[in-house]
Scaffold this active site. Structure first.
Site, PDB file in Angstrom:
ATOM      1  N   HIS A  57       0.807  -1.237   0.000  1.00  0.00           N
ATOM      2  CA  HIS A  57       0.000   0.000   0.000  1.00  0.00           C
ATOM      3  C   HIS A  57       0.827   1.268   0.000  1.00  0.00           C
ATOM      4  O   HIS A  57       0.267   2.348   0.155  1.00  0.00           O
ATOM      5  CB  HIS A  57      -0.919   0.048   1.223  1.00  0.00           C
ATOM      6  N   THR A  88      -8.766   6.239  -1.985  1.00  0.00           N
ATOM      7  CA  THR A  88     -10.106   5.656  -2.154  1.00  0.00           C
ATOM      8  C   THR A  88     -11.164   6.733  -1.909  1.00  0.00           C
ATOM      9  O   THR A  88     -12.273   6.641  -2.444  1.00  0.00           O
ATOM     10  CB  THR A  88     -10.322   4.480  -1.179  1.00  0.00           C
ATOM     11  N   LYS A 138     -14.950   7.750  -3.601  1.00  0.00           N
ATOM     12  CA  LYS A 138     -16.179   8.018  -2.843  1.00  0.00           C
ATOM     13  C   LYS A 138     -16.784   9.358  -3.254  1.00  0.00           C
ATOM     14  O   LYS A 138     -18.000   9.483  -3.416  1.00  0.00           O
ATOM     15  CB  LYS A 138     -15.889   7.999  -1.337  1.00  0.00           C
ATOM     16  N   LYS A 168      -9.172  13.478   4.434  1.00  0.00           N
ATOM     17  CA  LYS A 168      -8.242  12.342   4.434  1.00  0.00           C
ATOM     18  C   LYS A 168      -7.274  12.566   5.583  1.00  0.00           C
ATOM     19  O   LYS A 168      -7.262  13.643   6.176  1.00  0.00           O
ATOM     20  CB  LYS A 168      -7.479  12.276   3.106  1.00  0.00           C
ATOM     21  N   ARG A 169      -6.448  11.568   5.915  1.00  0.00           N
ATOM     22  CA  ARG A 169      -5.432  11.792   6.934  1.00  0.00           C
ATOM     23  C   ARG A 169      -4.588  13.019   6.562  1.00  0.00           C
ATOM     24  O   ARG A 169      -4.389  13.309   5.381  1.00  0.00           O
ATOM     25  CB  ARG A 169      -4.532  10.547   7.064  1.00  0.00           C
ATOM     26  N   LYS A 196       0.144  14.480   1.108  1.00  0.00           N
ATOM     27  CA  LYS A 196      -1.207  14.720   0.597  1.00  0.00           C
ATOM     28  C   LYS A 196      -1.456  16.209   0.321  1.00  0.00           C
ATOM     29  O   LYS A 196      -2.436  16.577  -0.305  1.00  0.00           O
ATOM     30  CB  LYS A 196      -2.246  14.171   1.568  1.00  0.00           C
TER      31      LYS A 196
HETATM   32  C1  T68 Z   1      -3.302   3.674   2.176  1.00  0.00           C
HETATM   33  N1  T68 Z   1      -2.384   3.347   3.234  1.00  0.00           N
HETATM   34  C2  T68 Z   1      -2.626   4.396   1.026  1.00  0.00           C
HETATM   35  N2  T68 Z   1      -1.891   3.018   5.478  1.00  0.00           N
HETATM   36  O1  T68 Z   1      -1.946   5.535   1.509  1.00  0.00           O
HETATM   37  C3  T68 Z   1      -3.700   4.818   0.043  1.00  0.00           C
HETATM   38  N3  T68 Z   1       0.082   2.207   7.202  1.00  0.00           N
HETATM   39  O2  T68 Z   1      -3.134   5.420  -1.086  1.00  0.00           O
HETATM   40  C4  T68 Z   1      -4.490   3.585  -0.382  1.00  0.00           C
HETATM   41  O3  T68 Z   1      -5.605   3.952  -1.147  1.00  0.00           O
HETATM   42  C5  T68 Z   1      -4.986   2.815   0.824  1.00  0.00           C
HETATM   43  O4  T68 Z   1      -3.918   2.500   1.695  1.00  0.00           O
HETATM   44  C6  T68 Z   1      -5.682   1.524   0.452  1.00  0.00           C
HETATM   45  O5  T68 Z   1      -4.898   0.796  -0.440  1.00  0.00           O
HETATM   46  C7  T68 Z   1      -2.794   3.417   4.512  1.00  0.00           C
HETATM   47  O6  T68 Z   1      -3.918   3.770   4.803  1.00  0.00           O
HETATM   48  C8  T68 Z   1      -2.174   2.949   6.788  1.00  0.00           C
HETATM   49  O7  T68 Z   1      -3.230   3.317   7.268  1.00  0.00           O
HETATM   50  C9  T68 Z   1      -1.142   2.379   7.680  1.00  0.00           C
HETATM   51  C10 T68 Z   1      -1.452   2.051   8.977  1.00  0.00           C
HETATM   52  C11 T68 Z   1      -0.456   1.521   9.782  1.00  0.00           C
HETATM   53  C12 T68 Z   1       0.802   1.343   9.294  1.00  0.00           C
HETATM   54  C13 T68 Z   1       1.047   1.706   7.990  1.00  0.00           C
END
Ligand code: T68
Length: 831
Positions: A373, A673, A677, A565-566, A571
């Site tokens: 990811h 994602t 949405k 988003k986070r 970002k």
């Molecule tokens: C996200 N990753 C990607 N990670 O940033 C996003 N990581 O582009 C992608 O759409 C999504 O994954 C689904 O594939 C994350 O959300 C984390 O949340 C995370 C949590 C703990 C440790 C590392």
């Protein structure tokens, strides 16, 4: 237990008030549950009692289908997908389950006849926030689609007692409040105290000779903790299939503590119990790996070990011998967090079930598949060998042995290329020795995938280039998707109704490609009017919600420009802020210009230890305060930060957005994602060629997408040539004045230092090239404003965005996994 002894399915009559779908049955069931489970009657019931009764009434109707599914899967020995994920960000269950049961209308009427406010009951639910962001929410969407597509599956994870923190904003700063989501009970889960496995930690390994005089290894742990299963049924949409989400809670192991108790150390025994339970106590609130945190590694091993032991138990209960384990199970690793599963399955097969290395490896590497990811180097998980060895001594031996076999193969293929061997090793040897979890996941899996076309390409050409050279066929792409049940039907019922009426059916909910039927009506002015009305209604709802929570009043006629988003530098929420400051300065310079009103809406949590992200939140709120209170601005632009963006609150946001901000630096966002949405709900996207934006733009058409900024290739080239952000700052007078305005103290009551760490970083380092993309972004935003003036045209683009979003259903993604990666078949359960 052998199958021959299984009882006939459903040989007991159940009370129809607990299973019936009629209005009368629902009313009766509700009142019974209120009485028998909550111990209340109508007159004294609290809103929470009413919610609990509604939840149990809904759950009763799911359980029937659940038992049927479990019996069918068992007797057919169905191949089962196990989705291992440290996070499942489910969102509230009630409304979603009513949709999937197909009883929203009946339940609404039933509630109405009982004199209840159904929306208030639904709003009462506190969501299980067992995830950080996209990765956890993807797991939840996939669970919905697996059930809807009738694929036997189990989601395995951790039942965190405290999920992601609740965010409040105090004096513009993020403040974290602990999320005690289980406080009032969780009606959706069923505890399984008898499904319990011991998990070992620490200690040492020793060799011994077994009864056949073979040398074997035994792990003598220093600590044993029990994992207890808590099951949540996941119902598919409009089908009888119910899959299982099995989350593990850590408990002290009675037998183990008893030893301490026996020697009179009562306090020690109780202390051990408390310590044991910390393992599933809290979700790490970081969307990057938690460097060096022993408890995090313990959590990962905890749920992985329980899950693999559970699969082995299921294998014995259904099929029999372990030889066919890889035919019965496929395990998808959601990022590297569960990648210890590779070593744990090897250990269990060899040490507990007598297999030799080759047979165990043959099974293991056919079971696992791994999804990556992220490409961000700082987000790739590694663990120091010393910590790993202290906690998991046996697994370190196994990792070394896997590595030895693997590197021998590499050496034979690439004679003399020791540099390559060093890069591909499961152990990083530069500096402190570390276990590379991503390399373990790649070596231990038969398939590896990225989450959008661009991302998967970069996975092959950069991150895992050596592995791709070695095993080209192992690499795949499966572009992410999201479930239209939650993000359209539940979140935006008005739009869902309009789409169904326009298309003449609601088939699109299970077959999102059918949204294409909308295209034929894209020029229809009658539809335009209704489409616009639906959007305005959602904007009014959101405006009321935000007014209530933040005191800021938005104009529903303004462009609702949303970035949710986070909070992360890659970002680029600060790029959005620079545009807001630009708009502000323009109005100040010529107050009478004809500007399209805009409401800038932000939402998102920052990792509690991520200083820069928290400073960005502060700056958003600081800019909001000045702009919203400047009489000269007169409401033309407004800025608001939605506190506590989560699944539930997001459901207010997606339907109301006109413009979706997807502005990460190209090459950094694996997929995204939220982009899907928003677009599904009729927002247009302003975005870079990053992650799934690339494919969204391809689908909706480039004329219906606001593209700006460098491509991933251009980013790479620019960085190789040497990126000097200060030159942009010096050369672009407007950019300079926007940054200078932050430094002037205007947004910080005269404090010229508060935001310095942020502005200095932009001007001197700017790792995510905000300044390089600034000019293109401002120009693109000007196009957006111009386009919004033509309401008809905008509405048409909005309709076409929705019509062409079929690809981004998680159903499509799961179909691709099932067909290309898992090789699983649907097992339909009739209604
Ligand atoms: C996200 N990753 C990607 N990670 O940033 C996003 N990581 O582009 C992608 O759409 C999504 O994954 C689904 O594939 C994350 O959300 C984390 O949340 C995370 C949590 C703990 C440790 C590392």
């Amino acid at each position: 237990m052998s199958m021959a002894q299984s009882p006939e399915p459903l040989d007991v009559d159940r009370e129809s008030t607990r299973t019936g779908m009629s209005k009368t049955a629902l009313k009766q069931g509700f009142l019974d549950n209120l009485f028998y489970i909550q111990g209340r009657f109508r007159e004294v019931a609290t809103p929470h009692d009413l919610y609990m009764a509604a939840a149990y009434t809904t759950r009763d109707r799911i359980l029937e289908r659940w038992i049927k599914s479990a019996q069918h899967y068992k007797s057919n020995q169905s191949r089962t997908v196990c989705y291992l994920s440290a996070e499942f960000l489910l969102g509230p269950h009630l409304a979603n389950n009513l949709v999937n049961l197909g009883i929203v209308e009946t339940a609404t009427e039933a509630a109405h006849e009982l004199g209840l406010d159904f929306d208030a009951i639904i709003a009462e639910e506190e969501e299980p926030g067992l995830g950080n962001g996209g990765l956890g929410r993807l797991a939840a969407c996939f669970m919905d689609s697996l059930s809807t597509l009738q694929i036997p599956s189990i989601g395995y994870g951790i039942r965190y007692e405290f999920g992601i923190f609740d965010q409040t904003i105090e004096d513009g700063w993020q403040v974290e409040k602990s999320d005690n989501w289980l406080r009032n009970g969780n009606p959706w889960e069923i505890p399984r105290p008898k499904i319990r496995f011991p998990v070992f930690y620490g200690g040492y390994t020793e060799q011994y000779r077994d009864h056949d005089d073979r040398t074997r290894t035994r792990w003598v742990p220093a600590q044993i903790i029990d994992g207890v299963a808590y099951d949540t049924p996941i119902l598919g949409y409009g089908v009888g299939n119910v899959n299982l989400l099995r989350l593990w809670k850590a408990e002290a192991s009675e037998s183990f503590d008893f030893q301490a108790f026996n020697v009179g150390n009562y306090y020690g025994a109780v202390h051990a119990k408390i310590e044991a339970e910390t393992i599933s106590k809290v979700l790490y609130p970081n969307d990057e790996p938690e460097a060096g945190k022993e408890l995090r590694l313990k959590q990962q091993f905890f749920f992985v070990s329980c899950s693999i032991q559970d699969m082995i138990r299921l294998q014995f209960n259904t099929v029999g011998p372990l030889d066919s384990f890889a035919e019965k199970f496929v395990v998808q690793l959601n990022d590297t967090h569960p990648s210890l599963a590779v070593a744990e399955l090897m250990r269990l097969l060899m040490d507990e079930h007598d297999m030799d290395w080759d047979r165990a490896w043959d099974i293991t590497h056919r079971v696992f598949c791994y999804t990556n990811h992220t490409l961000l180097p700082e987000a790739l998980e590694t663990w120091s060998v010393s910590l790993f060895e202290r906690l998991l001594p046996r697994h370190l031996e196994i990792v070394y042995e896997i590595n030895r076999h693997f590197l021998d193969e590499v050496r034979i293929r690439f004679l003399g290329d020791e540099e390559r061997v060093r890069r591909m090793s499961l152990i990083a040897e530069d500096g402190e020795r570390r276990v590379r979890m991503a390399n373990l996941a790649v070596v231990g899996s038969r398939a590896v995938n990225g989450v959008a076309a661009l991302h998967s390409e970069l996975v092959k050409t950069t991150l895992f280039k050596d592995f791709h050279d070695f095993w080209p066929d192992r690499f795949h792409n499966v572009t992410n998707g999201v479930t239209p049940r939650r993000f359209m039907v539940v979140a935006n019922p008005r739009l869902a109704r309009l789409i169904s009426e326009t298309c003449g059916s609601d088939d699109w909910i299970r077959d999102l490609g059918r949204l294409r039927d909308l295209e034929a009506h894209a020029m229809d002015s009658g539809l335009h009017e209704r489409w616009h009305a639906v959007k305005i209604a959602a904007k009014r709802d959101l405006a009321a919600w935000l007014k209530h929570r933040t005191g800021v009043l938005l104009d529903p006629e303004a462009i609702f420009d949303v970035q949710a988003k986070r909070i992360h530098e890659y970002k680029r929420q600060h790029l959005n802020l620079l545009h807001i400051i630009r708009c502000y300065q323009r109005i100040k310079q010529s107050p009478n210009q004809d500007m399209v009103p805009r409401a800038f809406i932000f939402g998102g949590k920052a990792a509690p230890g991520y200083f820069m992200a928290k400073l960005i939140i502060k700056l958003i709120n600081a800019v909001a305060e000045v702009i919203n209170n400047d009489p000269q601005i007169n409401g033309f632009i407004r800025v608001v930060f939605m506190p506590d963006f989560n699944v539930k609150n997001g459901q207010h946001l997606y339907p109301a957005a006109n413009l979706s901000e997807q502005i990460s630096l190209a090459g950094k966002e694996a997929s995204g994602t939220g982009n899907m949405k928003f677009s599904m709900n009729g927002a247009l996207t302003i975005g870079t060629l990053d992650g799934a934006n690339v494919e969204i733009r391809e689908e909706v058409g480039k004329e219906n997408f606001f593209l700006f900024g460098m491509s991933a290739d251009e980013v790479g080239q620019h960085q190789r040539e040497g990126y000097r952000p200060w030159e942009y700052y010096a050369r672009d007078a407007e950019l300079k004045s926007d940054i200078d305005l932050i430094n002037s103290g205007l947004f910080s009551h005269g404090d010229t230092q508060l935001f310095r760490p942020l502005t200095d970083r932009l001007v001197n380092q700017d790792p995510f090239m905000v300044l390089a993309d600034y000019r293109a972004y401002i120009a693109c935003q000007d196009h957006v404003a111009e386009a919004y003036r033509d309401h008809q045209h905008w509405t048409r683009m909005s309709i076409l965005n929705v019509a062409r979003m079929g690809k981004f259903s998680s159903d499509r993604a799961i179909r691709e996994y099932a067909e290309h990666i898992w090789r699983t078949e649907p097992h339909p359960i009739g209604l």
